[in-house]
Design an enzyme around this catalytic site. Structure first.
Site, PDB file in Angstrom:
ATOM      1  N   LYS A   5      -1.606  -6.709  -7.708  1.00  0.00           N
ATOM      2  CA  LYS A   5      -1.499  -8.198  -6.894  1.00  0.00           C
ATOM      3  C   LYS A   5      -2.762  -7.916  -7.115  1.00  0.00           C
ATOM      4  O   LYS A   5      -2.979  -9.325  -7.365  1.00  0.00           O
ATOM      5  CB  LYS A   5      -0.985  -6.796  -5.693  1.00  0.00           C
ATOM      6  CG  LYS A   5      -1.857  -7.868  -4.851  1.00  0.00           C
ATOM      7  CD  LYS A   5      -1.165  -9.544  -4.072  1.00  0.00           C
ATOM      8  CE  LYS A   5      -2.078 -10.029  -2.944  1.00  0.00           C
ATOM      9  NZ  LYS A   5      -3.506  -9.708  -2.918  1.00  0.00           N
ATOM     10  N   HIS A  15       0.983  -1.258  -0.419  1.00  0.00           N
ATOM     11  CA  HIS A  15      -0.342  -0.548  -0.340  1.00  0.00           C
ATOM     12  C   HIS A  15       0.781   1.713   0.169  1.00  0.00           C
ATOM     13  O   HIS A  15       0.794   2.374  -0.659  1.00  0.00           O
ATOM     14  CB  HIS A  15      -0.748   0.134   1.555  1.00  0.00           C
ATOM     15  CG  HIS A  15      -1.918  -1.182   1.466  1.00  0.00           C
ATOM     16  ND1 HIS A  15      -1.861  -2.066   2.446  1.00  0.00           N
ATOM     17  CD2 HIS A  15      -2.777  -0.610   0.677  1.00  0.00           C
ATOM     18  CE1 HIS A  15      -2.910  -2.474   2.394  1.00  0.00           C
ATOM     19  NE2 HIS A  15      -3.568  -2.177   1.149  1.00  0.00           N
TER      20      HIS A  15
HETATM   21  P1  AMP Z   1      -6.481  -4.076  -0.732  1.00  0.00           P
HETATM   22  O1  AMP Z   1      -5.682  -2.473   0.907  1.00  0.00           O
HETATM   23  O2  AMP Z   1      -6.289  -5.099  -0.189  1.00  0.00           O
HETATM   24  O3  AMP Z   1      -7.914  -3.681  -1.284  1.00  0.00           O
HETATM   25  O4  AMP Z   1      -5.523  -3.589  -1.766  1.00  0.00           O
HETATM   26  C1  AMP Z   1      -5.694  -1.879  -1.757  1.00  0.00           C
HETATM   27  C2  AMP Z   1      -4.533  -1.576  -3.267  1.00  0.00           C
HETATM   28  O5  AMP Z   1      -3.303  -1.415  -2.739  1.00  0.00           O
HETATM   29  C3  AMP Z   1      -4.792  -2.034  -4.280  1.00  0.00           C
HETATM   30  O6  AMP Z   1      -5.200  -1.405  -5.059  1.00  0.00           O
HETATM   31  C4  AMP Z   1      -4.447  -2.924  -3.789  1.00  0.00           C
HETATM   32  O7  AMP Z   1      -4.481  -3.954  -5.606  1.00  0.00           O
HETATM   33  C5  AMP Z   1      -3.411  -3.055  -3.441  1.00  0.00           C
HETATM   34  N1  AMP Z   1      -1.642  -3.902  -2.808  1.00  0.00           N
HETATM   35  C6  AMP Z   1      -2.385  -4.620  -2.136  1.00  0.00           C
HETATM   36  N2  AMP Z   1      -1.422  -5.696  -2.218  1.00  0.00           N
HETATM   37  C7  AMP Z   1      -0.526  -4.893  -2.837  1.00  0.00           C
HETATM   38  C8  AMP Z   1       1.362  -5.694  -3.019  1.00  0.00           C
HETATM   39  N3  AMP Z   1       2.133  -6.463  -2.880  1.00  0.00           N
HETATM   40  N4  AMP Z   1       2.068  -5.004  -4.195  1.00  0.00           N
HETATM   41  C9  AMP Z   1       1.038  -3.462  -4.308  1.00  0.00           C
HETATM   42  N5  AMP Z   1      -0.093  -3.532  -4.340  1.00  0.00           N
HETATM   43  C10 AMP Z   1      -1.226  -3.819  -3.432  1.00  0.00           C
END
Ligand code: AMP
Length: 283
Positions: A151, A37
């Site tokens: 991801k 993030h």
């Molecule tokens: P989430 O909180 O899991 O909904 O993720 C929020 C944003 O962070 C989304 O756009 C995800 O794709 C991105 N994200 C989550 N994990 C990763 C990671 N390991 N690498 C890059 N982006 C990520």
């Protein structure tokens, strides 16, 4: 860093920036923030005048109530991380603020097969929930740029399509997947793995890399079968799907005909934690 929980206050706070036509970068998240993030935050900071992060565990995108209940939440710690990373505003509304009353949320957008394969198939309603919340957040924040991780590859493609259907008002920026040292894709759900599960979790990325290596030397169906078998050689894993798909449409491919544009994507249960990962092939 400004912390805001209501839509009214967020719009008010953003007004002065919008008047000056500044670049507003937006990173929507569900919290339990990690390096993945924070990388999105730093890319947004590098490319915009101000950066907004939202934290909202969106109940309507969870098809599994247990997954929603167990989703890690720690807004106070997240706020500290965001402050240290130079984020300008954190928007963390309550469920009531985002979905007042019991009004049914409608979605009249057609995504073709994009929201129906893989995650769409195994998590019915998931993308409908994602699109409703991201559209709502885009309306509140009115960003010029929004940052999403590869991801969640299928989510990125669905959001791109949504943005296209809404007239390309926001520039969608795709960011590379950030991984732990052993290759495991960073995810808030990794916190739920036991120590033993965490030790073996790298197998998912290892097999994806092997698939990338083997590439066109093996027929698609055989490579797919091989990957599923290889992951499941350790009995703590259960593969929900493993697909080799077109990077744009995400339709599974049967042959290596258009080999420059494919991605291998998988969803795997490790114990009772569902993990997803992907690698682009031949790039
Ligand atoms: P989430 O909180 O899991 O909904 O993720 C929020 C944003 O962070 C989304 O756009 C995800 O794709 C991105 N994200 C989550 N994990 C990763 C990671 N390991 N690498 C890059 N982006 C990520």
């Amino acid at each position: 860093m400004k912390q805001i929980t209501t839509i009214k206050e967020a719009k008010q706070w953003l007004k002065s920036y919008q008047k000056k036509s500044l670049k507003i970068g937006f990173v929507p998240t569900m919290g339990a923030l990690h390096e993945g993030h924070l990388r999105l935050i730093s890319q947004s900071r590098a490319e915009n005048d101000i950066t907004i992060c939202s934290i909202f565990v969106n109940p309507i995108q969870f098809n599994n109530p247990e997954d929603l209940a167990k989703y890690p939440r720690n807004v106070a710690q997240d706020a500290r991380l965001l402050k240290n990373s130079g984020c300008d505003m954190l928007f963390s509304p309550t469920v009531e603020e985002m979905y007042p009353g019991d009004k049914q949320e409608n979605l009249e957008m057609d995504f073709g097969m994009l929201d129906k394969v893989m995650e769409g198939k195994f998590r019915p309603g998931h993308f409908k929930g994602v699109v409703i919340v991201v559209r709502k957040l885009f309306n509140i924040i009115a960003p010029t740029h929004a940052y999403f991780g590869k991801k969640d590859y299928q989510q990125l493609m669905v959001i791109r399509r949504m943005n296209e259907l809404l007239g390309h008002k926001v520039k969608i920026v795709a960011c590379e997947t950030v991984r732990e040292d052993d290759g495991l894709a960073m995810s808030s759900r990794n916190l739920r793995l036991t120590i033993g599960e965490r030790q073996v979790a790298r197998r998912i990325f290892e097999v994806l890399c092997k698939v990338r290596e083997k590439g066109t030397k093996t027929p698609v169906w055989e490579l797919r079968e091989w990957a599923i078998k290889k992951i499941q050689e350790d009995s703590s894993f259960r593969v929900e799907y493993f697909e080799i798909a077109d990077r744009e449409t995400l339709m599974p491919v049967e042959s290596w005909g258009h080999k420059n544009q494919v991605v291998a994507l998988t969803a795997v249960f490790l114990g009772d934690v569902r993990l997803i990962d992907n690698v682009e092939l031949f790039s």
